[in-house]
Write an enzyme that holds these catalytic residues in place. Structure first.
Site, mmCIF file in Angstrom:
data_model
loop_
_atom_site.group_PDB
_atom_site.id
_atom_site.type_symbol
_atom_site.label_atom_id
_atom_site.label_comp_id
_atom_site.label_asym_id
_atom_site.label_seq_id
_atom_site.Cartn_x
_atom_site.Cartn_y
_atom_site.Cartn_z
ATOM 1 C CG ASP A 1 -1.851 0.999 1.272
ATOM 2 O OD1 ASP A 1 -3.038 0.929 0.895
ATOM 3 O OD2 ASP A 1 -1.456 2.355 1.607
ATOM 4 C CG ASN B 1 -5.689 11.015 -5.246
ATOM 5 O OD1 ASN B 1 -5.091 11.172 -6.068
ATOM 6 N ND2 ASN B 1 -6.357 9.973 -4.960
ATOM 7 C CG HIS C 1 -8.272 12.808 -8.476
ATOM 8 N ND1 HIS C 1 -8.549 11.644 -7.441
ATOM 9 C CD2 HIS C 1 -9.170 13.595 -7.689
ATOM 10 C CE1 HIS C 1 -9.275 11.726 -6.534
ATOM 11 N NE2 HIS C 1 -9.761 13.172 -6.608
ATOM 12 C CG ASP D 1 -4.952 9.083 -12.064
ATOM 13 O OD1 ASP D 1 -5.356 8.333 -11.271
ATOM 14 O OD2 ASP D 1 -5.564 9.480 -12.959
ATOM 15 C CD GLU E 1 -4.746 3.818 -1.194
ATOM 16 O OE1 GLU E 1 -4.946 4.238 0.084
ATOM 17 O OE2 GLU E 1 -5.792 3.966 -1.932
#
Length: 275
Positions: A150, A158, A163, A167, A193
């Site tokens: 993670d 974010n 975002h 990404d 994630e």
């Protein structure tokens, strides 16, 4: 043999050649279906039919052009010859349509099993890879481990940089992870994630240094997308997979997820072994 006979014979031979070519296309198409016996039969049966039709036309052409040499070829025979040309042409058109449909089905199946952002297998695609990796390890009498990985503080990326930055980070982590794992390992993106791995041939204690090297490699390769001075970190949970069945795989990842939670609670930027 007059010119009329020669033209008719040549046309029959050309038609037979077209049938044999269609048979070759059908045979190749049928032999390509190693996992679809119904499709394989369809292609091979069509190939056999085209060979038969080609032989019939070849024999008919020889009969008309040689045994009946000198006898005028009637107009109706030319008409039927033209109609007969439609048979292999129709077969080739259908073979092309079937091939296009099969390619589309394969592309859709591939898309359904992969995450469009990172290109990694999604939850469904990863399950298939994980089961295959487990089966190979089981056949060799080897253990396997489940790993949950993670990205730490991903929400802040974010929220703070948008975002698009998130990404970019996900794609970078995916590329770095793909380059750092072993060939026999299974890797997928199974959450926002969260990434999952199956590491065959290892116990949890043996997997721990490998997972830590993986985390460090990703940290070194992938910069923070919004603040390059910040250091990207990852947390991981590791658990043994007790057998090669699906339930054992699920239990392994449940335990790995709990170990991941413990790593998060323990300060992040670390890997924990379940139990």
């Amino acid at each position: 043999m007059n010119l009329d006979d020669e033209l008719f014979l040549a046309s029959r031979v050309a038609l037979a050649g077209l049938c044999f070519y269609a048979a070759l296309v059908g045979w190749r198409m049928g032999m390509g279906y190693t996992s679809r016996p119904d499709h394989r039969f369809r292609g091979l049966a069509g190939a056999a039919l085209m060979v038969l039709v080609g032989l019939l036309h070849l024999g008919s052409g020889l009969d008309e052009g040689i045994r009946k040499a000198g006898i005028r070829v009637e107009l109706i025979n030319w008409v039927w010859l033209a109609v007969d040309f439609l048979v292999p042409l129709f077969f080739l058109r259908m073979a092309h349509a079937f091939a296009a449909r099969d390619r589309l089905e394969a592309e859709l199946a591939e898309a359904a099993a992969h995450d469009p952002l990172t290109g990694l297998p999604n939850r469904m695609g990863f399950a298939r890879l994980a089961e295959a990796a487990l089966a190979r390890a089981a056949r060799q009498g080897q253990p396997s481990v489940a790993v949950m990985l993670d990205i730490d503080h991903f929400k802040s990326v974010n929220d703070g940089w948008g975002h698009a930055a998130g990404d970019t980070l996900l794609k970078g982590v995916a590329r770095a992870a793909q380059g750092a794992i072993r060939r026999e390992d299974a890797l997928g993106r199974v959450g926002g994630e969260e990434f999952a791995l199956v590491l065959p041939g290892l116990t949890p204690s043996e997997a721990l240094p490998l997972v830590n090297r993986l985390r460090e490699a990703i940290t070194e390769i992938v910069p923070h997308p919004g603040a390059p001075a910040r250091r990207l970190t990852l947390s991981a949970g590791i658990a043994a997979i007790e057998s090669s069945d699906v339930l054992a795989l699920e239990r392994g990842f449940q335990a790995a997820d709990q170990a991941l939670y413990a790593a998060k609670e323990g300060g992040r930027d670390q890997a924990r072994i379940a139990g």
